[in-house]
Design an enzyme around this catalytic site. Structure first.
Site, PDB file in Angstrom:
ATOM      1  N   THR A   1      82.976  67.157  28.891  1.00 26.77           N
ATOM      2  CA  THR A   1      83.062  65.820  28.309  1.00 26.77           C
ATOM      3  C   THR A   1      81.751  65.425  27.645  1.00 26.77           C
ATOM      4  OG1 THR A   1      82.307  64.762  30.342  1.00 26.77           O
ATOM      5  CG2 THR A   1      84.679  65.156  30.125  1.00 26.77           C
ATOM      6  N   LYS A   2      81.800  64.334  26.886  1.00 26.28           N
ATOM      7  CA  LYS A   2      80.593  63.822  26.252  1.00 26.28           C
ATOM      8  C   LYS A   2      79.553  63.424  27.304  1.00 26.28           C
ATOM      9  CE  LYS A   2      83.088  62.082  22.208  1.00 26.28           C
ATOM     10  NZ  LYS A   2      83.513  60.873  21.452  1.00 26.28           N
ATOM     11  N   PHE A   3      80.012  62.894  28.421  1.00 21.48           N
ATOM     12  CA  PHE A   3      79.113  62.510  29.503  1.00 21.48           C
ATOM     13  C   PHE A   3      78.365  63.728  30.033  1.00 21.48           C
ATOM     14  CE2 PHE A   3      78.191  62.177  34.008  1.00 21.48           C
ATOM     15  CZ  PHE A   3      77.514  60.974  34.087  1.00 21.48           C
TER      16      PHE A   3
ATOM     17  N   GLU B   1      93.223  62.657  40.569  1.00 19.94           N
ATOM     18  CA  GLU B   1      91.859  62.542  40.048  1.00 19.94           C
ATOM     19  C   GLU B   1      91.342  61.143  40.353  1.00 19.94           C
ATOM     20  OE1 GLU B   1      89.113  62.828  36.012  1.00 19.94           O
ATOM     21  OE2 GLU B   1      91.169  63.585  35.969  1.00 19.94           O
TER      22      GLU B   1
ATOM     23  N   ASP C   1      76.088  65.527  38.345  1.00 17.34           N
ATOM     24  CA  ASP C   1      74.855  65.923  37.660  1.00 17.34           C
ATOM     25  C   ASP C   1      73.634  65.350  38.376  1.00 17.34           C
ATOM     26  OD1 ASP C   1      75.630  63.306  36.950  1.00 17.34           O
ATOM     27  OD2 ASP C   1      74.382  63.362  35.155  1.00 17.34           O
TER      28      ASP C   1
ATOM     29  N   LYS D   1      69.552  54.799  44.167  1.00 13.07           N
ATOM     30  CA  LYS D   1      68.592  54.177  45.067  1.00 13.07           C
ATOM     31  C   LYS D   1      68.975  54.458  46.519  1.00 13.07           C
ATOM     32  CE  LYS D   1      67.284  50.398  41.950  1.00 13.07           C
ATOM     33  NZ  LYS D   1      67.198  48.921  41.775  1.00 13.07           N
TER      34      LYS D   1
ATOM     35  N   ASP E   1      79.916  57.707  40.875  1.00 14.83           N
ATOM     36  CA  ASP E   1      78.643  56.990  40.819  1.00 14.83           C
ATOM     37  C   ASP E   1      77.678  57.537  41.865  1.00 14.83           C
ATOM     38  OD1 ASP E   1      76.575  55.082  40.777  1.00 14.83           O
ATOM     39  OD2 ASP E   1      77.967  53.478  40.256  1.00 14.83           O
TER      40      ASP E   1
ATOM     41  N   ASP F   1      91.453  50.837  44.297  1.00 16.89           N
ATOM     42  CA  ASP F   1      90.498  51.561  45.124  1.00 16.89           C
ATOM     43  C   ASP F   1      91.111  52.886  45.579  1.00 16.89           C
ATOM     44  OD1 ASP F   1      88.708  52.459  47.024  1.00 16.89           O
ATOM     45  OD2 ASP F   1      88.838  50.688  48.304  1.00 16.89           O
TER      46      ASP F   1
END
Length: 228
Positions: free
Chosen positions: A205-207, A59, A170, A138, A134, A111
């Protein structure tokens, strides 16, 4: 640009650890964790680290470990390897390992591209999961997104035939990029026509709950490594 050169897809976040996280780090990191300071060309001995031979799932970006710990607990016959750069998140995951007695979970701080390049050989993994990386929204930052052709080719090379690459996001624009990039990788086959219905086994998840409340659609993609 080749993965791991020049552009990185993450930000080194700071943050102080709580007392509990600090205690877990001091007590358990040496047993369950590893910093990415190894010399290139020395792949990890996964059976030696886990103490057994079992399927291994990587993961990338485990965050605070909520989903990672739940998935490891739900699949005790599978070994789970989590890669993250955020120390408090790794410490929180160590607390979850301790509290849930998860002997099938190991952590690497560093990384993920380097982990794939330097620590894991070809056809080592049975699955790779990248949940909510992430999106770098932009346009000028899109080159920093993890899911790029070079990364997907590298990830596919580390999967055994039949192994899966599971992505979730998302962010609509990023999801479309993920689909385009993965469709173009000849070593992978989409397990669905396009988007994968959200698997019941992937923890909410909460996210993700917050994303849904804010009106963002979560999209999953699952690709399978085809035989060479």
């Amino acid at each position: 640009m080749a993965p791991g050169r020049g552009v990185v897809s993450f930000v080194h976040r700071g943050g102080r650890m709580t007392h509990g996280q600090d205690h877990a780090w001091r007590q358990h990191w040496a047993e369950f964790g590893m910093a990415l300071t190894r010399e290139p060309g020395t792949p990890l001995d996964l059976p030696g680290w886990f103490g057994r031979t079992a399927p291994v799932i990587l993961e990338i970006g485990s965050g605070m470990g909520e989903s990672t710990a739940a998935l490891a607990a739900a699949a005790p016959d599978v070994d789970h390897l989590a890669v993250e750069v955020y120390q408090p998140g790794l410490a929180q995951l160590l607390m979850r390992i301790r509290d849930n007695e998860l002997g099938n979970l190991r952590l690497i701080r560093g990384d993920a591209v380097r982990v794939l390049q330097e620590c894991l050989g070809p056809e080592t993994l049975d699955g790779i999961r990248v949940y909510f990386s992430d999106p770098w929204p932009k346009r000028k930052h899109h080159k920093r997104r993890l899911i790029q052709p070079e990364f997907v080719a590298l990830a596919a090379s580390r999967l055994r035939p039949g192994g899966t690459l599971h992505l979730a996001t998302d962010w609509e624009n990023y999801a479309e990029q993920m689909l385009e990039v993965c469709q173009a990788e000849p070593a992978l086959r989409n397990t669905h026509t396009d988007w994968t219905p959200r698997p019941d086994w992937r923890p909410l998840t909460k996210f993700e709950q917050r994303a849904v409340i804010e009106g963002r659609v979560v999209r999953d993609l699952i690709y399978e490594r085809v035989s060479p």
